[in-house]
Design a protein around this motif. Structure first.
Motif, PDB file in Angstrom:
ATOM      1  N   VAL A   1       0.850  -1.195   0.000  1.00  0.00           N
ATOM      2  CA  VAL A   1       0.000   0.000   0.000  1.00  0.00           C
ATOM      3  C   VAL A   1       0.883   1.241   0.000  1.00  0.00           C
ATOM      4  N   PHE A   2       0.658   2.137  -0.972  1.00  0.00           N
ATOM      5  CA  PHE A   2       1.485   3.336  -1.115  1.00  0.00           C
ATOM      6  C   PHE A   2       0.883   4.555  -0.417  1.00  0.00           C
ATOM      7  N   ASN A   3      -0.456   4.633  -0.391  1.00  0.00           N
ATOM      8  CA  ASN A   3      -1.095   5.848   0.122  1.00  0.00           C
ATOM      9  C   ASN A   3      -2.435   5.485   0.741  1.00  0.00           C
ATOM     10  N   MET A   4      -2.864   6.275   1.739  1.00  0.00           N
ATOM     11  CA  MET A   4      -4.098   6.010   2.460  1.00  0.00           C
ATOM     12  C   MET A   4      -4.799   7.326   2.725  1.00  0.00           C
ATOM     13  N   LEU A   5      -6.139   7.374   2.468  1.00  0.00           N
ATOM     14  CA  LEU A   5      -6.878   8.621   2.615  1.00  0.00           C
ATOM     15  C   LEU A   5      -8.309   8.299   3.022  1.00  0.00           C
ATOM     16  N   ALA A   6      -8.847   9.055   3.997  1.00  0.00           N
ATOM     17  CA  ALA A   6     -10.208   8.824   4.486  1.00  0.00           C
ATOM     18  C   ALA A   6     -11.188   9.775   3.813  1.00  0.00           C
ATOM     19  N   ASP A   7     -12.434   9.301   3.624  1.00  0.00           N
ATOM     20  CA  ASP A   7     -13.488  10.181   3.139  1.00  0.00           C
ATOM     21  C   ASP A   7     -14.371  10.610   4.315  1.00  0.00           C
ATOM     22  N   ASN A   8     -15.508  11.215   4.034  1.00  0.00           N
ATOM     23  CA  ASN A   8     -16.405  11.690   5.095  1.00  0.00           C
ATOM     24  C   ASN A   8     -17.544  10.716   5.378  1.00  0.00           C
ATOM     25  N   GLU A   9     -17.425   9.492   4.879  1.00  0.00           N
ATOM     26  CA  GLU A   9     -18.502   8.522   5.013  1.00  0.00           C
ATOM     27  C   GLU A   9     -18.071   7.241   5.708  1.00  0.00           C
ATOM     28  N   GLY A  10     -16.988   7.309   6.463  1.00  0.00           N
ATOM     29  CA  GLY A  10     -16.552   6.142   7.222  1.00  0.00           C
ATOM     30  C   GLY A  10     -15.742   5.139   6.433  1.00  0.00           C
ATOM     31  N   ASN A  11     -15.082   5.599   5.368  1.00  0.00           N
ATOM     32  CA  ASN A  11     -14.244   4.716   4.555  1.00  0.00           C
ATOM     33  C   ASN A  11     -12.812   5.231   4.497  1.00  0.00           C
ATOM     34  N   ILE A  12     -11.885   4.301   4.412  1.00  0.00           N
ATOM     35  CA  ILE A  12     -10.487   4.631   4.154  1.00  0.00           C
ATOM     36  C   ILE A  12     -10.115   4.028   2.807  1.00  0.00           C
ATOM     37  N   TRP A  13      -9.546   4.853   1.935  1.00  0.00           N
ATOM     38  CA  TRP A  13      -9.158   4.420   0.591  1.00  0.00           C
ATOM     39  C   TRP A  13      -7.655   4.193   0.558  1.00  0.00           C
ATOM     40  N   MET A  14      -7.228   3.133  -0.115  1.00  0.00           N
ATOM     41  CA  MET A  14      -5.815   2.752  -0.118  1.00  0.00           C
ATOM     42  C   MET A  14      -5.339   2.486  -1.536  1.00  0.00           C
ATOM     43  N   ALA A  15      -4.229   3.093  -1.886  1.00  0.00           N
ATOM     44  CA  ALA A  15      -3.620   2.904  -3.205  1.00  0.00           C
ATOM     45  C   ALA A  15      -2.590   1.783  -3.118  1.00  0.00           C
ATOM     46  N   ASN A  16      -2.816   0.728  -3.892  1.00  0.00           N
ATOM     47  CA  ASN A  16      -1.908  -0.421  -3.912  1.00  0.00           C
ATOM     48  C   ASN A  16      -0.956  -0.312  -5.093  1.00  0.00           C
ATOM     49  N   HIS A  17       0.294  -0.671  -4.857  1.00  0.00           N
ATOM     50  CA  HIS A  17       1.316  -0.503  -5.883  1.00  0.00           C
ATOM     51  C   HIS A  17       1.013  -1.305  -7.145  1.00  0.00           C
ATOM     52  N   PHE A  18       0.444  -2.491  -6.993  1.00  0.00           N
ATOM     53  CA  PHE A  18       0.213  -3.349  -8.160  1.00  0.00           C
ATOM     54  C   PHE A  18      -1.232  -3.806  -8.319  1.00  0.00           C
ATOM     55  N   GLN A  19      -2.064  -3.669  -7.291  1.00  0.00           N
ATOM     56  CA  GLN A  19      -3.362  -4.332  -7.309  1.00  0.00           C
ATOM     57  C   GLN A  19      -4.538  -3.389  -7.079  1.00  0.00           C
ATOM     58  N   GLY A  20      -4.493  -2.246  -7.738  1.00  0.00           N
ATOM     59  CA  GLY A  20      -5.634  -1.350  -7.762  1.00  0.00           C
ATOM     60  C   GLY A  20      -5.871  -0.576  -6.484  1.00  0.00           C
ATOM     61  N   LEU A  21      -7.144  -0.354  -6.208  1.00  0.00           N
ATOM     62  CA  LEU A  21      -7.574   0.516  -5.122  1.00  0.00           C
ATOM     63  C   LEU A  21      -8.396  -0.297  -4.124  1.00  0.00           C
ATOM     64  N   ASP A  22      -8.126  -0.114  -2.831  1.00  0.00           N
ATOM     65  CA  ASP A  22      -8.919  -0.746  -1.780  1.00  0.00           C
ATOM     66  C   ASP A  22      -9.789   0.294  -1.093  1.00  0.00           C
ATOM     67  N   LYS A  23     -11.058  -0.066  -0.872  1.00  0.00           N
ATOM     68  CA  LYS A  23     -11.971   0.733  -0.065  1.00  0.00           C
ATOM     69  C   LYS A  23     -12.237  -0.042   1.215  1.00  0.00           C
ATOM     70  N   PHE A  24     -11.908   0.555   2.354  1.00  0.00           N
ATOM     71  CA  PHE A  24     -12.059  -0.111   3.648  1.00  0.00           C
ATOM     72  C   PHE A  24     -13.151   0.579   4.445  1.00  0.00           C
ATOM     73  N   ASN A  25     -14.202  -0.179   4.796  1.00  0.00           N
ATOM     74  CA  ASN A  25     -15.285   0.354   5.617  1.00  0.00           C
ATOM     75  C   ASN A  25     -14.904   0.198   7.082  1.00  0.00           C
ATOM     76  N   ILE A  26     -14.771   1.309   7.792  1.00  0.00           N
ATOM     77  CA  ILE A  26     -14.329   1.280   9.175  1.00  0.00           C
ATOM     78  C   ILE A  26     -15.313   0.527  10.068  1.00  0.00           C
ATOM     79  N   ASN A  27     -16.597   0.667   9.797  1.00  0.00           N
ATOM     80  CA  ASN A  27     -17.613   0.064  10.656  1.00  0.00           C
ATOM     81  C   ASN A  27     -17.718  -1.450  10.459  1.00  0.00           C
ATOM     82  N   THR A  28     -17.700  -1.911   9.210  1.00  0.00           N
ATOM     83  CA  THR A  28     -17.818  -3.349   8.945  1.00  0.00           C
ATOM     84  C   THR A  28     -16.469  -4.053   8.920  1.00  0.00           C
TER      85      THR A  28
END
Length: 220
Positions: free
Chosen positions: A106-133
């Motif tokens: 994971v190269f970069n991590m950024l939160a939105d205003n809806e309870g999610n953290i977004w993660m930039a992966n070097h080779f495997q796209g984008l991850d959306k992480f739901n903090i609550n679930t």
């Protein structure tokens, strides 16, 4: 710096020479992460520089102010650190779980205003992480969909004032509507001098006139 204002805060002052990133939180604290695996916060009205020991190398973080929880991007996974009781949980890639972190690159991590953290992966796209679930959703480039992510090698993330997510990749730039997943993509066109420059995208920001600025490496 032993001559600085905080030299007397500890026996040796702030001696960690591997600080890599910092940000100011709303309560006036300066948060600092170091490559040695420590997280510091500086209270400019106080006399101490407390830090959180991680036993890992930190690269980025997000602070949940209402819960006093620190989310930390590290070389051992995504760390959830409760600063009230010091409880720690680590989220790692699990090849048997499709809802886990897609990779450890994971190269970069950024939160939105809806309870999610977004993660930039070097080779495997984008991850959306739901903090609550505590579930990860992986988003990838689709050759059959021109409105998908422009490239799977993602480097940097940025939310603009209209809450669009900009994703800088190894080859191209995506502007994503996170509610629909639809992307507008920008790539280099060698026949168009006004198109996106060649090279990896390493930084994105927005100025007061709402112009988006893109930082790339060498034009190759």
């Amino acid at each position: 710096d032993k001559t600085a204002q905080f030299a007397n805060d500890t026996l040796s002052g702030f001696t960690d020479s591997s600080a890599v990133r910092s940000f100011n939180s709303r309560d006036g604290l300066l948060w600092i992460i170091s490559d040695n695996g420590n997280v510091y916060n500086v209270d400019f009205s106080g006399t101490t520089i407390p830090f959180v020991s991680l036993d890992a190398s930190a690269g980025n973080f997000y602070y949940e102010e209402d819960k006093n929880v620190l989310w930390i991007l590290s070389d051992i996974g995504i760390i959830r650190k409760n600063l009230l009781n010091n409880q720690k949980k680590v989220f790692k890639h699990d090849p048997k779980n499709s809802n886990s972190l897609v990779s450890m690159n994971v190269f970069n991590m950024l939160a939105d205003n809806e309870g999610n953290i977004w993660m930039a992966n070097h080779f495997q796209g984008l991850d959306k992480f739901n903090i609550n679930t505590e579930q990860f959703t992986n988003i990838r480039y689709d050759t059959n969909n021109s409105a998908s992510l422009v490239n799977d090698s993602t480097h940097v993330l940025f939310f603009d004032r209209e809450h669009y997510l900009w994703i800088g990749t190894h080859n191209g730039l995506s502007r994503m509507d996170t509610k629909t997943g639809i992307c507008i993509n920008y790539i280099n066109d060698p026949n168009d001098s006004l198109s996106l420059a060649k090279g990896h995208i390493n930084s994105i920001t927005q100025d007061k006139n709402d112009i988006i600025w893109i930082g790339t490496d060498v034009d190759i």
